[in-house]
Motif scaffolding. Structure first.
Motif, mmCIF file in Angstrom:
data_model
loop_
_atom_site.group_PDB
_atom_site.id
_atom_site.type_symbol
_atom_site.label_atom_id
_atom_site.label_comp_id
_atom_site.label_asym_id
_atom_site.label_seq_id
_atom_site.Cartn_x
_atom_site.Cartn_y
_atom_site.Cartn_z
ATOM 1 N N HIS A 68 2.570 -0.123 2.334
ATOM 2 C CA HIS A 68 3.751 -1.208 3.301
ATOM 3 C C HIS A 68 3.896 -2.011 1.839
ATOM 4 C CE1 HIS A 68 6.099 -4.079 5.761
ATOM 5 N NE2 HIS A 68 5.915 -2.884 6.426
ATOM 6 N N PRO A 69 5.521 -2.568 1.951
ATOM 7 C CA PRO A 69 5.974 -3.511 0.481
ATOM 8 C C PRO A 69 5.165 -4.781 0.675
ATOM 9 C CG PRO A 69 7.588 -2.300 1.292
ATOM 10 C CD PRO A 69 6.480 -1.617 1.913
ATOM 11 N N ASP A 70 4.622 -4.943 2.213
ATOM 12 C CA ASP A 70 3.390 -6.350 2.474
ATOM 13 C C ASP A 70 3.342 -5.899 3.375
ATOM 14 O OD1 ASP A 70 2.865 -9.070 2.473
ATOM 15 O OD2 ASP A 70 4.443 -9.708 2.589
ATOM 16 N N PRO A 71 1.383 -5.384 2.603
ATOM 17 C CA PRO A 71 0.566 -4.565 3.704
ATOM 18 C C PRO A 71 0.858 -5.780 4.897
ATOM 19 C CG PRO A 71 0.175 -3.940 1.569
ATOM 20 C CD PRO A 71 1.297 -4.983 1.566
ATOM 21 N N TRP A 72 0.372 -7.191 3.753
ATOM 22 C CA TRP A 72 -0.719 -8.523 5.342
ATOM 23 C C TRP A 72 0.443 -8.464 5.677
ATOM 24 C CZ3 TRP A 72 -4.973 -11.066 4.711
ATOM 25 C CH2 TRP A 72 -5.342 -11.533 5.277
ATOM 26 N N ALA A 73 1.922 -9.258 5.813
ATOM 27 C CA ALA A 73 2.942 -9.035 6.828
ATOM 28 C C ALA A 73 3.005 -7.912 7.976
ATOM 29 C CB ALA A 73 4.470 -9.469 5.712
ATOM 30 N N ALA A 74 2.827 -6.473 7.341
ATOM 31 C CA ALA A 74 2.726 -5.918 8.422
ATOM 32 C C ALA A 74 1.903 -6.047 9.107
ATOM 33 C CB ALA A 74 2.797 -4.487 7.895
ATOM 34 N N ALA A 75 0.010 -6.486 8.180
ATOM 35 C CA ALA A 75 -1.067 -6.504 9.772
ATOM 36 C C ALA A 75 -0.701 -7.636 10.518
ATOM 37 C CB ALA A 75 -1.688 -6.811 8.741
ATOM 38 N N GLU A 76 0.106 -8.570 9.625
ATOM 39 C CA GLU A 76 0.262 -10.070 11.047
ATOM 40 C C GLU A 76 1.335 -10.008 12.220
ATOM 41 O OE1 GLU A 76 1.547 -13.399 8.147
ATOM 42 O OE2 GLU A 76 0.033 -14.435 9.326
ATOM 43 N N ALA A 77 2.215 -8.833 12.000
ATOM 44 C CA ALA A 77 3.419 -7.801 12.627
ATOM 45 C C ALA A 77 2.973 -7.543 13.591
ATOM 46 C CB ALA A 77 4.197 -6.724 11.852
ATOM 47 N N LEU B 66 -5.343 -1.755 4.644
ATOM 48 C CA LEU B 66 -4.238 -2.891 3.932
ATOM 49 C C LEU B 66 -4.563 -1.829 2.301
ATOM 50 C CD1 LEU B 66 -4.296 -6.734 4.352
ATOM 51 C CD2 LEU B 66 -4.000 -5.220 5.842
ATOM 52 N N ALA B 67 -5.733 -1.816 2.159
ATOM 53 C CA ALA B 67 -5.919 -1.566 0.539
ATOM 54 C C ALA B 67 -7.019 0.036 0.244
ATOM 55 C CB ALA B 67 -5.971 -2.059 -0.580
ATOM 56 N N PRO B 68 -7.456 -0.193 -0.301
ATOM 57 C CA PRO B 68 -9.222 1.352 0.306
ATOM 58 C C PRO B 68 -10.271 0.118 0.021
ATOM 59 C CG PRO B 68 -7.902 1.928 -1.578
ATOM 60 C CD PRO B 68 -6.342 1.061 -1.230
ATOM 61 N N ASP B 69 -9.957 -0.571 -0.688
ATOM 62 C CA ASP B 69 -10.935 -1.356 0.298
ATOM 63 C C ASP B 69 -11.294 -2.836 0.192
ATOM 64 O OD1 ASP B 69 -9.566 -3.147 -2.320
ATOM 65 O OD2 ASP B 69 -10.813 -2.697 -3.680
ATOM 66 N N HIS B 70 -9.338 -2.743 1.200
ATOM 67 C CA HIS B 70 -9.599 -4.372 1.784
ATOM 68 C C HIS B 70 -8.760 -3.914 3.522
ATOM 69 C CE1 HIS B 70 -6.386 -7.627 1.949
ATOM 70 N NE2 HIS B 70 -7.521 -8.102 2.466
ATOM 71 N N HIS B 71 -9.743 -4.167 4.507
ATOM 72 C CA HIS B 71 -9.306 -3.896 6.314
ATOM 73 C C HIS B 71 -9.538 -4.996 6.468
ATOM 74 C CE1 HIS B 71 -10.200 0.197 4.305
ATOM 75 N NE2 HIS B 71 -9.990 0.588 4.975
ATOM 76 N N LEU B 72 -8.984 -5.295 7.685
ATOM 77 C CA LEU B 72 -8.617 -6.110 8.791
ATOM 78 C C LEU B 72 -9.112 -5.208 9.823
ATOM 79 C CD1 LEU B 72 -5.150 -7.884 8.447
ATOM 80 C CD2 LEU B 72 -7.848 -8.794 7.187
ATOM 81 N N TRP B 73 -10.540 -6.141 10.592
ATOM 82 C CA TRP B 73 -10.600 -5.301 11.893
ATOM 83 C C TRP B 73 -9.773 -6.696 12.687
ATOM 84 C CZ3 TRP B 73 -16.033 -6.164 13.378
ATOM 85 C CH2 TRP B 73 -16.481 -5.846 14.799
ATOM 86 N N TYR B 74 -9.319 -6.038 13.758
ATOM 87 C CA TYR B 74 -8.204 -6.648 14.933
ATOM 88 C C TYR B 74 -8.924 -6.318 16.121
ATOM 89 C CZ TYR B 74 -4.651 -7.993 18.405
ATOM 90 O OH TYR B 74 -4.227 -8.538 19.475
#
Length: 321
Positions: A93-102, A128-136
């Motif tokens: 995604h162009p902005d993975p963080w924004a996509a995660a927030e959505a 968000l990246a190979p070494d960057h995740h969010l657990w929701y």
């Protein structure tokens, strides 16, 4: 295979309060509880999914359906089952963080009446990246509270760490893995204890004390639906772990935010590599101000300090009102 147990149990006193509160405002998501962890460093996604599924299968309270028996709400025990988290790849995604927030905002806005009908909890691992995740994670307050969430998430980290260390999984704090009916027995015991207290002299003393403290409660509010909650307010409605927004009927209004660094013992999640951190964001969304922070802001022109390496325990999250 777990024993198919469809025993019907009454609600605890705490559950009754949430049940009636939700039915007064069926479209509101205010009884949703959510947490979001930022995981930095390499994560074995398959092991993590298995850890979540295993921990979920140990907690009978997550595997129930709500019904009424002679107009009285009850909970019917369903077979426990492993439910792994959804894995969502946002790295392109162009902005993975924004996509995660959505993503998290949309899920947290799940109407309470929908959650009660079967969507009682949800886990997702957002890449968000190979070494960057969010657990929701999101739960309805009918089946879990803040302490229960901490126990469940601690168990997930424990299972993950054991696999990475090549060790057998520690025994479950809530169920005997060798006993398929173990989780159900735990929930039955909890309900029985709640009913025993309600009929005890201790409950009579507690009731007398609080009645004396508030001798004039005023007229009871009728059990009729409130006015529909506008979509914008539904999206902004808070949870026990985030923002609490009052309604026009005069409920409490306030904001509670907690941030902090969470680490797990051993080499497992979220700390699986030197310098990784896992930060917890409380509230309806993973706040960039909280979750993106890796420490105090750096002075202008200087890089931000690196997070602790290796991961170390820190003080409990601060509470701010």
């Amino acid at each position: 295979m777990p024993v198919q147990d469809f025993t019907t149990l009454p609600l605890t006193q705490a559950q009754q309060g949430v049940w009636f509160g939700q039915h007064l405002d069926p479209g509101s998501p205010k009884y949703n509880i959510a947490e979001c962890f930022e995981l930095r460093g390499p994560i074995d996604e398959s092991v993590f999914r298995a850890a979540v599924a295993g921990a979920v299968a140990e907690h009978q309270a997550l595997h129930v359906e709500f019904t009424t028996v002679e107009a009285v709400p009850h909970q019917r025990l369903l077979p426990v089952r492993p439910v792994p988290p959804e894995v969502v790849d946002l790295s392109g995604h162009p902005d993975p963080w924004a996509a995660a927030e959505a993503y998290t905002a949309a899920d947290l806005a799940t109407p309470g009446e929908v959650a009660v009908r079967g969507d009682l909890f949800h886990h997702a691992l957002l890449r968000l990246a190979p070494d960057h995740h969010l657990w929701y994670s999101r739960y309805h307050h009918l089946v879990v509270d803040g302490l229960g969430v901490s126990v469940l998430h601690g168990r997930i980290a424990e299972l993950y760490n054991a696999v990475l260390a090549g060790q057998p999984a520690p025994s479950s704090p809530v169920a005997d893995p060798a006993d398929p009916a173990g989780p159900a027995e735990g929930l039955r015991a909890l309900v029985a204890d709640d009913r025993s207290y309600a009929a005890s002299p201790e409950a009579d003393r507690d009731r007398a004390y609080w009645t004396s403290r508030f001798p004039h409660p005023g007229a009871a509010e009728p059990l009729t639906p409130r006015r529909p909650v506008p979509p914008a307010r539904q999206r902004a409605a808070g949870t026990e772990t985030g923002t609490e927004t009052g309604t026009e009927t005069g409920t409490e209004t306030g904001t509670e935010t907690r941030t902090g660094t969470e680490t797990a013992a051993g080499p497992g999640p979220p700390c699986s590599g030197a310098g990784c951190t896992a930060r917890r964001a409380w509230g309806p969304r993973c706040s960039p101000a909280c979750a993106r922070s890796a420490g105090p802001p750096a002075p202008p022109g200087r890089p931000r300090p690196s997070p602790p390496s290796p991961c170390t325990s820190t003080a409990p999250p601060a509470r701010a009102r």
